[in-house]
Each structure stands twice: as C-alpha cells, then as structure tokens.
Design an enzyme around this catalytic site. Structure first.
Site, PDB file in Angstrom:
ATOM      1  N   ASP A  30       0.803  -1.208   0.000  1.00 48.84           N
ATOM      2  CA  ASP A  30       0.000   0.000   0.000  1.00 48.84           C
ATOM      3  C   ASP A  30       0.844   1.269   0.000  1.00 48.84           C
ATOM      4  OD1 ASP A  30       0.963  -0.481   2.556  1.00 48.84           O
ATOM      5  OD2 ASP A  30      -0.979  -0.383   3.559  1.00 48.84           O
ATOM      6  N   LYS A  87       5.239   8.733   0.409  1.00 50.74           N
ATOM      7  CA  LYS A  87       5.116  10.033   1.076  1.00 50.74           C
ATOM      8  C   LYS A  87       6.299  10.926   0.759  1.00 50.74           C
ATOM      9  CE  LYS A  87       2.217   8.852   4.987  1.00 50.74           C
ATOM     10  NZ  LYS A  87       2.159   8.661   6.445  1.00 50.74           N
ATOM     11  N   PHE A 131      -1.117  11.291   7.750  1.00 50.08           N
ATOM     12  CA  PHE A 131      -1.517   9.913   7.981  1.00 50.08           C
ATOM     13  C   PHE A 131      -2.811   9.650   7.220  1.00 50.08           C
ATOM     14  CE2 PHE A 131      -2.969   6.102  10.001  1.00 50.08           C
ATOM     15  CZ  PHE A 131      -1.783   5.400  10.186  1.00 50.08           C
ATOM     16  N   VAL A 132      -2.798   8.648   6.338  1.00 50.35           N
ATOM     17  CA  VAL A 132      -3.973   8.373   5.508  1.00 50.35           C
ATOM     18  C   VAL A 132      -4.554   6.990   5.800  1.00 50.35           C
ATOM     19  CG1 VAL A 132      -3.346   9.925   3.625  1.00 50.35           C
ATOM     20  CG2 VAL A 132      -2.491   7.580   3.613  1.00 50.35           C
ATOM     21  N   ASP A 164       6.639   4.505   3.183  1.00 50.24           N
ATOM     22  CA  ASP A 164       6.777   5.688   4.028  1.00 50.24           C
ATOM     23  C   ASP A 164       8.264   5.949   4.241  1.00 50.24           C
ATOM     24  OD1 ASP A 164       6.401   7.750   5.811  1.00 50.24           O
ATOM     25  OD2 ASP A 164       5.614   6.523   7.424  1.00 50.24           O
ATOM     26  N   ASP A 168      -4.959   1.331   7.242  1.00 48.30           N
ATOM     27  CA  ASP A 168      -5.700   1.370   8.500  1.00 48.30           C
ATOM     28  C   ASP A 168      -5.110   2.325   9.519  1.00 48.30           C
ATOM     29  OD1 ASP A 168      -3.337  -0.316   9.034  1.00 48.30           O
ATOM     30  OD2 ASP A 168      -4.303  -0.617  10.976  1.00 48.30           O
TER      31      ASP A 168
HETATM   32  P1  IMP Z   1       7.726   2.259   6.521  1.00 51.52           P
HETATM   33  O1  IMP Z   1       8.486   1.056   6.998  1.00 51.52           O
HETATM   34  O2  IMP Z   1       8.089   3.507   7.280  1.00 51.52           O
HETATM   35  O3  IMP Z   1       7.811   2.477   5.027  1.00 51.52           O
HETATM   36  O4  IMP Z   1       6.218   2.083   6.937  1.00 51.52           O
HETATM   37  C1  IMP Z   1       5.494   1.107   6.421  1.00 51.52           C
HETATM   38  C2  IMP Z   1       4.204   0.791   7.118  1.00 51.52           C
HETATM   39  O5  IMP Z   1       3.708   1.805   8.005  1.00 51.52           O
HETATM   40  C3  IMP Z   1       3.173   0.683   6.015  1.00 51.52           C
HETATM   41  O6  IMP Z   1       3.211  -0.588   5.416  1.00 51.52           O
HETATM   42  C4  IMP Z   1       1.907   0.981   6.756  1.00 51.52           C
HETATM   43  O7  IMP Z   1       1.437  -0.208   7.357  1.00 51.52           O
HETATM   44  C5  IMP Z   1       2.324   1.965   7.832  1.00 51.52           C
HETATM   45  N1  IMP Z   1       2.023   3.351   7.408  1.00 51.52           N
HETATM   46  C6  IMP Z   1       2.888   4.336   7.090  1.00 51.52           C
HETATM   47  N2  IMP Z   1       2.244   5.464   6.785  1.00 51.52           N
HETATM   48  C7  IMP Z   1       0.918   5.191   6.892  1.00 51.52           C
HETATM   49  C8  IMP Z   1      -0.291   5.982   6.698  1.00 51.52           C
HETATM   50  O8  IMP Z   1      -0.283   7.164   6.351  1.00 51.52           O
HETATM   51  N3  IMP Z   1      -1.453   5.327   6.913  1.00 51.52           N
HETATM   52  C9  IMP Z   1      -1.535   4.024   7.294  1.00 51.52           C
HETATM   53  N4  IMP Z   1      -0.446   3.260   7.486  1.00 51.52           N
HETATM   54  C10 IMP Z   1       0.777   3.851   7.290  1.00 51.52           C
HETATM   55 MG    MG Z   2       1.477  -2.210   5.413  1.00 49.08          MG
END
Ligand code: IMP
Ligand code: MG
Length: 190
Positions: A92, A123, A144-145, A95, A151
């Site tokens: 999805d 993002k 945050f979306v 980040d 979710d």
């Molecule tokens: P990362 O490891 O920082 O890239 O974060 C990954 C995980 O954080 C994603 O797979 C999501 O489950 C969660 N996440 C990050 N940003 C959002 C958001 O804006 N909404 C919902 N879940 C998020």
């Molecule tokens: Mg995820």
C-alpha cells in the site's frame, strides 16, 4: 476525514500502474506477492490490469518498532515458489521504506530471478533508505492516511477512497478499539 484520493482517481492510477508493469514484463510470467493486510484492495485491483501468465501469493510483515527497534516479523506460510522467478512485491505505502527494504532483502534470500516493488502511495520527503519503489501510483503529502486497505488501529481499511485521518476520526477509532478489547476481556472472563 478529508478525502485525498477518490475512487475514480485511484482506479485511474491503478490502471496506469498496470500498463506500466505490463510494458515492463511483457508476456514474461510474473509472481505477484501482496503484503497483507494493507495491500488487499490495491492487489485485487492491480491484478485485474495484468495479462501475463501470473501467480499470486501473500506475505505478512509486522514491525514491532516500539519494542524491538525495527524488527520485522515475516509470515511466509502463504508464499508461492520464489526461486528462479520474476517477483513483484505489491504494497500500500512506502513511508520511510524500512519495511519494504527488509522484506525485499528476505525475499532475495529465496533466490528469485528478479525482484521489483510496486506501491500505491509514497510520502514526500520521508524516505530513509536507498531503495526506491519501481512503480508508484501517487506521491502524497506527509499526512496519515486511511482507506483502500490502509488502517489506523485496524479501522477504516474498507473505505473505497483514501482520506487524511483527522483528530475526531482518531479518537473514534481509539474508542472503538478500547471497546473491542473490553468486550474480549468480558468474553474471556466468562
Ligand atoms: P515504513 O516502513 O516507514 O515504510 O512504513 C510502512 C508501514 O507503516 C506501512 O506498510 C503501513 O502499514 C504503515 N504506514 C505508514 N504510513 C501510513 C499511513 O499514512 N497510513 C496508514 N499506514 C501507514
Ligand atoms: Mg502495510
């Protein structure tokens, strides 16, 4: 809740990604791995845009960041064969990129022919890892979306649009999860 991407816009974005992915792989057989649970809707919609010989599997990745500093727990029980195949990981959101970097590394240990990454959202200005996703649907601001699979505390995944979570929604979701926990405790006590 403020709608950031409506269902029509999402549909167009997913179609565009489908065309891009199709153009890259042509008729080469592809194995698509969806990262649960956030990718459910995106995975289902993207698959319908692809026309090469296709296999699908899912993987669950959960990070216990607050407790064990970035440790990713991977449930690979539902993975199809990876060795020797072209793999497209579908998620999805990208980040910081930490989750998908670790996941890609673990998939690489299974000796695929190639690994690429498709994410619906990324993002702006958040990326902390060198790796970039190969296919991106939309670049969004650092808010945050929720919705379309994404979710907050397991709520809002079913929304057909993507919306920015606002304070009242956050409080409502918190109340709901407290209630669910309380009911579960009552059940256990019986
Ligand atoms: P990362 O490891 O920082 O890239 O974060 C990954 C995980 O954080 C994603 O797979 C999501 O489950 C969660 N996440 C990050 N940003 C959002 C958001 O804006 N909404 C919902 N879940 C998020
Ligand atoms: Mg995820």
């Amino acid at each position: 809740m403020r709608i950031l991407l409506g269902d029509n816009e999402i549909r167009e974005g997913v179609r565009r990604m489908g065309r891009e992915i199709q153009a890259f792989y042509g008729q080469r057989p592809l194995t698509v791995i969806g990262v649960m649970t956030g990718s459910v809707m995106f995975l289902a919609d993207l698959l319908r845009e692809l026309a090469m010989p296709l296999r699908v599997g899912v993987i669950q990745a959960r990070s216990y960041r607050d407790r064990t500093a970035g440790k990713l727990v991977m449930n690979s029980e539902f993975l199809p064969q990876i060795a020797g195949r072209d793999i497209l990981i579908v998620d999805d959101i990208f980040d910081t990129g930490q989750t998908l970097l670790e996941l890609t590394e673990q998939i690489r240990l299974l000796k695929p022919k190639s690994v690429r990454l498709a994410v619906l959202l990324t993002k702006v200005g958040r990326q902390q890892v060198g790796q970039q996703p190969d296919h991106v649907g939309f670049e969004i601001p650092n808010d945050f979306v929720v919705g379309y699979g994404l979710d907050y505390r397991d709520a809002f995944r079913h929304l057909p649009y993507i919306a920015i979570l606002e304070e009242p929604d956050r409080l409502a979701a918190q109340r709901m999860s407290v209630e669910v926990e309380r009911e579960a405790e009552v059940e256990v006590a019986r």
